[in-house]
Design a protein around this motif. Structure first.
Motif, PDB file in Angstrom:
ATOM      1  N   CYS A 196      48.752  65.392  53.221  1.00 13.83           N
ATOM      2  CA  CYS A 196      48.896  65.054  51.050  1.00 13.83           C
ATOM      3  C   CYS A 196      47.982  66.572  51.104  1.00 13.83           C
ATOM      4  O   CYS A 196      49.031  66.115  49.612  1.00 13.83           O
ATOM      5  CB  CYS A 196      47.211  64.089  51.421  1.00 13.83           C
ATOM      6  N   LYS A 199      47.405  58.387  49.990  1.00 15.18           N
ATOM      7  CA  LYS A 199      47.540  59.301  49.326  1.00 15.18           C
ATOM      8  C   LYS A 199      46.817  58.932  48.043  1.00 15.18           C
ATOM      9  O   LYS A 199      45.693  60.079  47.430  1.00 15.18           O
ATOM     10  CB  LYS A 199      48.814  59.954  49.162  1.00 15.18           C
ATOM     11  N   SER A 200      47.100  57.875  47.222  1.00 10.33           N
ATOM     12  CA  SER A 200      45.901  57.522  46.063  1.00 10.33           C
ATOM     13  C   SER A 200      44.898  57.057  46.998  1.00 10.33           C
ATOM     14  O   SER A 200      44.029  58.048  45.068  1.00 10.33           O
ATOM     15  CB  SER A 200      46.557  56.850  45.832  1.00 10.33           C
ATOM     16  N   GLY A 215      51.785  54.586  50.091  1.00 11.08           N
ATOM     17  CA  GLY A 215      51.101  55.889  49.451  1.00 11.08           C
ATOM     18  C   GLY A 215      49.886  54.947  48.486  1.00 11.08           C
ATOM     19  O   GLY A 215      49.110  56.403  48.318  1.00 11.08           O
ATOM     20  N   ILE A 216      49.205  54.153  49.868  1.00  8.46           N
ATOM     21  CA  ILE A 216      48.118  54.052  49.252  1.00  8.46           C
ATOM     22  C   ILE A 216      47.112  55.253  49.788  1.00  8.46           C
ATOM     23  O   ILE A 216      45.944  55.480  49.162  1.00  8.46           O
ATOM     24  CB  ILE A 216      48.019  52.774  50.391  1.00  8.46           C
ATOM     25  N   TRP A 229      39.112  50.294  48.879  1.00  7.53           N
ATOM     26  CA  TRP A 229      40.187  50.543  47.823  1.00  7.53           C
ATOM     27  C   TRP A 229      40.747  48.668  47.197  1.00  7.53           C
ATOM     28  O   TRP A 229      40.675  48.097  48.241  1.00  7.53           O
ATOM     29  CB  TRP A 229      41.248  51.285  48.301  1.00  7.53           C
ATOM     30  N   GLU A 283      43.410  46.076  45.121  1.00  3.04           N
ATOM     31  CA  GLU A 283      44.542  46.717  44.362  1.00  3.04           C
ATOM     32  C   GLU A 283      45.049  45.083  44.249  1.00  3.04           C
ATOM     33  O   GLU A 283      44.559  43.813  44.934  1.00  3.04           O
ATOM     34  CB  GLU A 283      45.897  46.868  44.825  1.00  3.04           C
ATOM     35  N   LYS A 297      43.994  61.351  46.502  1.00  3.58           N
ATOM     36  CA  LYS A 297      43.742  61.793  45.199  1.00  3.58           C
ATOM     37  C   LYS A 297      43.064  61.565  44.400  1.00  3.58           C
ATOM     38  O   LYS A 297      42.155  61.823  43.168  1.00  3.58           O
ATOM     39  CB  LYS A 297      45.016  61.292  44.481  1.00  3.58           C
ATOM     40  N   ALA A 298      42.646  59.701  43.952  1.00  4.65           N
ATOM     41  CA  ALA A 298      41.322  59.205  43.788  1.00  4.65           C
ATOM     42  C   ALA A 298      39.371  59.744  43.642  1.00  4.65           C
ATOM     43  O   ALA A 298      38.789  59.506  43.052  1.00  4.65           O
ATOM     44  CB  ALA A 298      41.483  57.820  43.320  1.00  4.65           C
TER      45      ALA A 298
END
Length: 123
Positions: free
Chosen positions: A113, A85-86, A82-83, A47, A49, A89-90
């Motif tokens: 989650c 959870k992101s 929230g990373i 992940w 960012e 979701k992704a």
């Protein structure tokens, strides 16, 4: 955003995986990375960012349409934002026709989650 693991990210991935309770031993960690590199049904995603890789999620395709979340880790300095959870979701969006399960090490987080998604959707 997810990027697919490749060998050039090995040290970063090992560092993030080392935050998992089962990956503290260096030999175990090296074996885990090797499994993600060589086993077709194991996939590791990082992940990113901005310019930093701050998390990862590792999955195992157990059968057609069934995916196990094997590893999930976020850099401690980026937790509670929230990373994780992101990432969950992704990964679900990447494989929309799949059912996701967790293992004993990722289940607690995975259930939280799911609970929050149900609350958001009014379920």
């Amino acid at each position: 955003m997810f990027i697919r693991y490749k060998k050039t990210f090995e040290k970063i991935a090992m560092g993030l995986l080392s935050f998992m309770p089962t990956e503290k031993d260096i030999k175990k960690l090296q074996q885990t990375i090797k499994t993600y590199e060589t086993e077709e049904n194991h996939q590791l995603f990082l992940w990113k960012e901005e310019d930093d890789i701050i998390g990862l999620i590792g999955i195992v395709k157990r059968s057609e349409g069934l995916i196990e979340i094997q590893h999930i880790s976020v850099n401690p300095s980026h937790r509670s934002l929230g990373i994780g959870k992101s990432m969950v979701k992704a990964i679900k969006e990447m494989f929309p026709d799949s059912t996701f399960i967790a293992n004993e090490h990722t289940d607690g987080f995975f259930q939280r989650c799911k609970d929050e998604t149900e609350l958001e959707n009014g379920i």
